[in-house]
Design a protein around this motif. Structure first.
Motif, PDB file in Angstrom:
ATOM      1  N   ALA A  78       0.837  -1.203   0.000  1.00 35.89           N
ATOM      2  CA  ALA A  78       0.000   0.000   0.000  1.00 35.89           C
ATOM      3  C   ALA A  78       0.874   1.256   0.000  1.00 35.89           C
ATOM      4  CB  ALA A  78      -0.923  -0.008   1.209  1.00 35.89           C
ATOM      5  N   LEU A  79       1.932   1.219   0.825  1.00 32.07           N
ATOM      6  CA  LEU A  79       2.819   2.385   0.903  1.00 32.07           C
ATOM      7  C   LEU A  79       3.540   2.603  -0.424  1.00 32.07           C
ATOM      8  CD1 LEU A  79       4.337   2.101   4.515  1.00 32.07           C
ATOM      9  CD2 LEU A  79       2.400   3.486   3.727  1.00 32.07           C
ATOM     10  N   GLU A  80       3.986   1.501  -1.023  1.00 32.93           N
ATOM     11  CA  GLU A  80       4.660   1.598  -2.321  1.00 32.93           C
ATOM     12  C   GLU A  80       3.753   2.234  -3.356  1.00 32.93           C
ATOM     13  OE1 GLU A  80       7.518  -2.346  -2.041  1.00 32.93           O
ATOM     14  OE2 GLU A  80       6.109  -2.163  -3.727  1.00 32.93           O
ATOM     15  N   ARG A  81       2.504   1.767  -3.346  1.00 28.29           N
ATOM     16  CA  ARG A  81       1.524   2.262  -4.320  1.00 28.29           C
ATOM     17  C   ARG A  81       1.233   3.750  -4.073  1.00 28.29           C
ATOM     18  NH1 ARG A  81      -3.403  -0.408  -2.608  1.00 28.29           N
ATOM     19  NH2 ARG A  81      -3.473   1.407  -1.260  1.00 28.29           N
ATOM     20  N   PHE A 123       9.353   4.925   5.137  1.00 26.02           N
ATOM     21  CA  PHE A 123       9.076   5.248   3.732  1.00 26.02           C
ATOM     22  C   PHE A 123      10.303   5.683   2.926  1.00 26.02           C
ATOM     23  CE2 PHE A 123       8.104   9.502   5.547  1.00 26.02           C
ATOM     24  CZ  PHE A 123       8.734  10.332   4.633  1.00 26.02           C
ATOM     25  N   ILE A 124      11.383   6.120   3.588  1.00 24.03           N
ATOM     26  CA  ILE A 124      12.586   6.484   2.815  1.00 24.03           C
ATOM     27  C   ILE A 124      13.143   5.249   2.079  1.00 24.03           C
ATOM     28  CG2 ILE A 124      14.988   7.326   2.926  1.00 24.03           C
ATOM     29  CD1 ILE A 124      13.163   9.671   3.281  1.00 24.03           C
ATOM     30  N   PRO A 125      13.257   4.093   2.760  1.00 29.34           N
ATOM     31  CA  PRO A 125      13.721   2.896   2.026  1.00 29.34           C
ATOM     32  C   PRO A 125      12.819   2.545   0.840  1.00 29.34           C
ATOM     33  CG  PRO A 125      13.796   2.504   4.391  1.00 29.34           C
ATOM     34  CD  PRO A 125      13.094   3.821   4.210  1.00 29.34           C
ATOM     35  N   ILE A 126      11.516   2.749   0.989  1.00 27.84           N
ATOM     36  CA  ILE A 126      10.598   2.483  -0.132  1.00 27.84           C
ATOM     37  C   ILE A 126      10.848   3.477  -1.260  1.00 27.84           C
ATOM     38  CG2 ILE A 126       8.160   2.446  -0.842  1.00 27.84           C
ATOM     39  CD1 ILE A 126       7.464   1.468   1.974  1.00 27.84           C
ATOM     40  N   THR A 161      12.013   2.324  -5.040  1.00 26.11           N
ATOM     41  CA  THR A 161      11.136   2.611  -6.175  1.00 26.11           C
ATOM     42  C   THR A 161      11.687   3.709  -7.069  1.00 26.11           C
ATOM     43  OG1 THR A 161       9.931   4.164  -4.768  1.00 26.11           O
ATOM     44  CG2 THR A 161       9.010   1.952  -4.961  1.00 26.11           C
ATOM     45  N   GLY A 162      12.789   4.345  -6.626  1.00 34.03           N
ATOM     46  CA  GLY A 162      13.350   5.428  -7.423  1.00 34.03           C
ATOM     47  C   GLY A 162      12.661   6.765  -7.174  1.00 34.03           C
ATOM     48  N   LEU A 163      11.605   6.741  -6.349  1.00 34.34           N
ATOM     49  CA  LEU A 163      10.886   7.992  -6.056  1.00 34.34           C
ATOM     50  C   LEU A 163      11.730   8.975  -5.253  1.00 34.34           C
ATOM     51  CD1 LEU A 163       7.408   6.457  -5.139  1.00 34.34           C
ATOM     52  CD2 LEU A 163       7.873   8.017  -7.052  1.00 34.34           C
ATOM     53  N   ILE A 164      12.824   8.476  -4.667  1.00 36.30           N
ATOM     54  CA  ILE A 164      13.676   9.332  -3.835  1.00 36.30           C
ATOM     55  C   ILE A 164      14.193  10.545  -4.609  1.00 36.30           C
ATOM     56  CG2 ILE A 164      15.850   8.092  -4.290  1.00 36.30           C
ATOM     57  CD1 ILE A 164      14.719   9.535  -0.886  1.00 36.30           C
ATOM     58  N   HIS A 165      14.324  10.382  -5.940  1.00 38.70           N
ATOM     59  CA  HIS A 165      14.871  11.501  -6.706  1.00 38.70           C
ATOM     60  C   HIS A 165      13.893  12.679  -6.770  1.00 38.70           C
ATOM     61  CE1 HIS A 165      18.232   9.013  -7.524  1.00 38.70           C
ATOM     62  NE2 HIS A 165      17.483   8.099  -8.103  1.00 38.70           N
TER      63      HIS A 165
END
Ligand code: C2E
Ligand code: MG
Ligand code: MG
Ligand code: MG
Length: 280
Positions: A26-29, A77-80, A84-88
């Motif tokens: 759910a968090l990933e989504r 959520f930082i590891p997620i 997922t590459g969303l960190i950028h």
């Protein structure tokens, strides 16, 4: 452990594993739309100058308010975001938002942002920082980046050159959580550091553990010999603050000085209008 507890327990444990996996999915989504849906915000936590008892600036700490699951801690959520590459995109938003906030503060206050391992590998990060500074009208010397030791293990040379580019812009670099993980004196020697942040675990134990007190005292001395300032993290009691003053630590951060707050909740730092004075 589950094995020794019989079939029922195995079922129980695997049910909770399923729950954890479902939460994770759910968090990933949902993380991918969190930015667009205004669910991310920055909390700011002050740094206290132990020399003159003034606030020197604030660290930006990312917060995610999930619509149904509530506040999600960065440790979750930082590891997620990294996987997922969303960190950028999230990291870019953090830098931009932190610079815009700091541009409204008195000019002697700095802002620091945390950068994660994967962000440093992105060639566009440097440009993103330059643009964020320019668009906010923030002097580069008022921005600090915090990196952790674990960030450094892979491609050390690349990290050094990235950090040197930042320093050539007058952005400063802090080594975060020092003492945990793989602390190496090589980092102190080879990285263009302005600051070392002593991890909270040392601050917590230094008044009950003489060895820990010796480590804190010696780290401050060592850093100063290398012209690096020291900030102690996680200061929660006046006694800890006294000890840090006593060993000439430069700055303190922690719940005793101030919890991470929304910018509008910090006394003397209003979100609007521009040009407020700090009362501290
Ligand atoms: P950090 O950079 O070492 O931040 C310090 C953490 O300690 C924060 O947790 C802060 O809320 C907490 N803290 C501060 N003072 C005290 C205290 O007196 N007592 C206790 N018990 N805790 C204290 P938080 O906000 O949960 O952040 C955890 C970590 O997540 C941060 O550690 C940082 O590594 C990472 N993080 C936070 N925001 C960002 C971000 O924007 N980008 C990246 N890449 N990482 C971030
Ligand atoms: Mg930090
Ligand atoms: Mg830290
Ligand atoms: Mg930390």
């Amino acid at each position: 452990r589950a094995k020794t507890l019989g079939a029922r327990s195995i079922q129980f444990f695997s049910a909770s594993d399923d729950e954890a996996a479902a939460r994770r999915r759910a968090l990933e989504r949902d993380l991918s739309s969190a930015l667009a849906n205004d669910q991310l915000w920055l909390a700011f936590q002050p740094f206290l100058d132990l020399g003159n008892d003034r606030i020197r600036g604030f660290e930006a700490l990312l917060r995610w308010q999930h619509p149904t699951l509530g506040p999600i801690p960065p440790s979750e959520f930082i590891p997620i975001a990294e996987e997922t590459g969303l960190i950028h995109s999230i990291g870019h938003w953090v830098v931009k938002t932190a610079c815009l906030a700091a541009a409204r503060w008195p000019r002697d206050l700095r802002v620091s942002v945390n950068l994660s391992v994967l962000q440093l590998k992105n060639k566009t990060l440097l440009d993103g920082i330059v643009v964020a500074l320019a668009e906010a009208g923030l002097e580069p010397r008022r921005l600090e980046v915090e990196i952790t030791e674990t960030v450094l293990i892979s491609n050390f040379e690349e990290t050094i050159s990235f950090l040197q580019s930042l320093v050539s812009l007058s952005v400063t670099v802090a080594l975060d959580d020092f003492g945990t993980g793989y602390s190496s004196l090589t980092y102190l020697r080879k990285l263009p550091l302005s600051r070392l942040k002593i991890d909270r675990s040392f601050v917590q134990d230094m008044l009950t553990d003489a060895d820990c007190a010796a480590i804190v005292r010696s780290l401050v001395e060592l850093a100063h010999e290398l012209r690096i300032e020291v900030t102690a993290e996680g200061v929660e009691t006046p006694e800890q603050l006294d000890y840090l003053r006593c060993v000439r630590c430069d700055e303190a951060q922690g719940y005793l000085i101030g919890k991470p707050l929304r910018i509008g909740e910090i006394p003397g730092i209003a979100a609007e209008p521009v040009g407020q004075e700090l009362s501290t």
